[in-house]
Design a protein around this motif. Structure first.
Motif, PDB file in Angstrom:
ATOM      1  N   LEU A 103       0.907  -1.197   0.058  1.00 33.42           N
ATOM      2  CA  LEU A 103       0.193  -0.046  -0.089  1.00 33.42           C
ATOM      3  C   LEU A 103       0.805   1.373  -0.097  1.00 33.42           C
ATOM      4  N   THR A 147       0.255   5.682  -0.193  1.00 33.43           N
ATOM      5  CA  THR A 147      -0.983   6.852  -0.239  1.00 33.43           C
ATOM      6  C   THR A 147      -1.473   6.851  -1.673  1.00 33.43           C
ATOM      7  N   LEU A 171      -3.567   4.038  -2.316  1.00 37.57           N
ATOM      8  CA  LEU A 171      -5.182   4.201  -1.580  1.00 37.57           C
ATOM      9  C   LEU A 171      -6.021   5.260  -2.268  1.00 37.57           C
ATOM     10  N   ASP A 188      -2.202  -5.289   2.744  1.00 32.39           N
ATOM     11  CA  ASP A 188      -0.673  -4.864   2.755  1.00 32.39           C
ATOM     12  C   ASP A 188       0.205  -5.903   2.885  1.00 32.39           C
ATOM     13  N   PHE A 240      -8.962   1.401   7.566  1.00 26.70           N
ATOM     14  CA  PHE A 240      -8.066   0.302   7.954  1.00 26.70           C
ATOM     15  C   PHE A 240      -8.284  -0.467   8.935  1.00 26.70           C
ATOM     16  N   TYR A 297      -9.341   6.171   6.288  1.00 32.49           N
ATOM     17  CA  TYR A 297      -8.429   6.961   5.665  1.00 32.49           C
ATOM     18  C   TYR A 297      -9.250   8.032   5.107  1.00 32.49           C
ATOM     19  N   LEU A 343      -1.708   6.249   6.437  1.00 33.81           N
ATOM     20  CA  LEU A 343      -1.002   5.263   5.952  1.00 33.81           C
ATOM     21  C   LEU A 343      -0.089   4.602   7.402  1.00 33.81           C
TER      22      LEU A 343
END
Length: 395
Positions: free
Chosen positions: A5, A7, A10, A25, A43, A61, A66
Motif C-alpha cells: 500500500l 498513499t 490508496l 498490505d 483500515f 483513511y 497509512l
C-alpha cells in the motif's frame, strides 16, 4: 487482493461496485483496507489472540494515515505476541458500515415495508450526504447539528425538523439491530417551533395559478388543475394511476396503500376533471397518469413552484402545494358543504364514519361527495373566468 500500500494507491482505489472489497498490505502482516460502495476506506488489522481470529478496526483513511495505520497494526501485533492484548475496540461487520451504506438498507428493510411516505424519508436523508462516508458508529451529535444548522441557514427551518426526525428513525433502527450501542441524536430536539398553517389562496392567486397551468405543457399543467379541483394530497394526484380511474362513472378509487390514513378512498370526479383526464395521452405500457418516463410518476415540484412564483406578485405570502387542499376545503365550506362531507371528500379521519363501517361501506357519502366536488369545480371555474382585481383596476 494484496499489494504494498502507498498513499497514491490508496487514493486510486475505486468504490466497490456491488459489495465492499479488501486490499491487504504486503508490508505489514494483517493490515488491510476495506473500500465501500461509497468509496470510503477504513483500515483494519487481523490478529489471533489466544488462537481466536479477530478483526480490529484502526480507523478511516485519510483521517488515519497509512503510516499511522501501519504503526498501530504493529503495536497490536506486538501486544498479541507478548500476551498483553486486552480486547481493543473490535467492532462488528455491521457497525463498520458508513452512513451512505446504511441509508439504503434502512429504506429497503424498514421504511418501505412500514411507511407509505418512504420516498420523502429517503429524500430527506440526502441532507446528510456530507456524512455519507463516515462510519455509522463515528457520527456524533455535533455532526448532525451542523447539518441542521445549514438547513435552517438556507431558509427552510421546517425541513430541519424533518431531517432530524428521519435521522433519528435511522439511528434508532441501527440501535435495535445492534449496529450501534446508542443513538447520537437521542437527546436532540426539533430545532424549529412549528406553527400550524392556515394559508388559503385568494381568488387572484387561484386565477394566476390556473392560467399558468394552462400555459404549462403535460404533465404539470393538467396535474395542477386536478390538484386544485379535487382537494386531494399532492402525492395522491401526482402518482395517480389509470387503473384507479373509471372515467365512464367519474370515479377515482385510491387504494389504502396510497393514502396517508391507510383507508381506501373513493373520489367522485366532477365532469371538468373527467374532461381533463380524457384529454391526456397515455404512455405505452405505463399505468402512471402523470409521467415523463412511463416508469415513474412526476417529480420536480420545487422547480414547478418556482415557475408559479414568477407569475405571482412579489408580496405574495409564502404558500405550498398543500395549501390548494386547504383552499378547496375552505371553498366548499363557503358554498355550504357540510363539515362531515368535506371530511369525507378530503379523507380525514375526523369524519363521522370510521372503523368497520368505513372499511365495508366503500362508497360512504358518495353522492354527497360528488355533489360537493361538482359545486367546488363550478365555483373554481367561476373564479378562474372572472378578471383579476388588478386587471379590473387597470381598466
Amino acid at each position: 487482493m494484496t499489494q504494498i500500500l502507498t498513499t497514491k494507491s490508496l487514493d486510486a482505489l475505486a468504490p466497490a461496485t456491488a459489495k465492499r472489497y479488501e486490499v491487504r498490505d504486503q508490508k505489514v502482516n494483517g493490515l488491510h483496507v476495506r473500500v465501500s460502495t461509497t468509496g470510503a476506506k477504513v483500515f483494519y488489522t487481523m490478529v489471533r489472540p489466544n488462537g481466536s481470529r479477530r478483526r480490529i478496526k484502526i480507523g478511516p483513511y485519510p483521517a488515519v494515515s497509512l503510516a499511522d495505520a501501519r504503526r498501530r497494526a504493529m503495536e497490536i501485533a506486538r501486544d498479541v505476541e507478548l500476551g498483553e492484548f486486552e480486547k481493543p475496540s473490535a467492532v462488528s461487520e455491521a457497525s463498520a458500515e458508513t452512513l451512505g451504506e446504511m441509508i439504503p438498507k434502512f429504506i429497503e428493510l424498514h421504511a418501505k415495508p412500514n411507511t407509505k411516505d418512504w420516498k420523502r424519508t429517503e429524500s430527506v436523508l440526502h441532507k446528510f450526504d456530507g456524512l455519507k462516508d463516515r462510519p455509522i458508529d463515528q457520527i456524533k451529535r455535533q455532526d448532525v447539528t451542523k447539518v441542521l444548522d445549514d438547513i435552517i441557514a438556507n431558509g427552510t427551518p421546517y425541513r430541519a425538523n424533518r431531517a432530524l426526525s428521519a435521522i433519528k428513525k435511522l439511528m434508532n433502527w441501527c440501535v435495535m439491530r445492534g449496529d450501534i450501542e446508542t443513538s447520537p441524536v437521542a437527546l436532540l430536539r426539533p430545532p424549529t417551533r412549528e406553527v400550524q398553517r392556515d394559508r388559503v389562496l385568494n381568488d387572484d392567486e387561484i386565477r394566476a395559478i390556473w392560467r399558468q397551468a394552462e400555459n404549462e405543457d403535460y404533465p404539470f399543467g393538467p396535474f395542477l388543475k386536478l390538484l386544485m379541483m379535487t382537494g386531494q394530497r399532492r402525492a395522491e394526484v401526482s402518482d395517480m394511476r389509470w387503473s384507479e380511474l373509471n372515467l365512464d362513472e367519474g370515479i377515482w378509487e385510491l387504494p389504502a396503500s396510497r393514502v396517508k390514513n391507510a383507508r381506501l378512498h373513493i373520489v367522485p370526479l366532477p365532469p371538468q376533471a373527467v374532461n381533463i383526464l380524457r384529454s391526456l395521452h397515455r404512455f405505452l405500457d405505463s399505468d402512471f397518469v402523470f409521467t415523463t418516463t412511463g416508469r415513474s410518476a412526476i417529480s420536480g415540484f420545487g422547480r414547478l413552484k418556482e415557475r408559479l412564483e414568477t407569475i405571482l406578485p412579489e408580496n405574495t405570502p409564502d404558500w405550498r402545494f398543500h395549501d390548494f387542499r386547504r383552499t378547496a376545503s375552505t371553498g366548499m365550506a363557503k358554498i355550504g358543504v357540510m363539515p362531515h362531507v368535506i371530511d369525507a371528500v378530503t379523507n380525514h379521519k375526523s369524519g363521522v364514519v370510521s372503523g368497520v363501517g368505513a372499511t365495508y361501506n366503500r362508497y360512504t357519502y358518495l353522492n354527497e361527495k360528488r355533489e360537493a366536488l361538482e359545486q367546488w369545480a363550478n365555483e373554481l371555474m367561476g373564479i378562474v373566468q372572472k378578471p383579476s382585481a388588478t386587471s379590473a383596476d387597470a381598466k
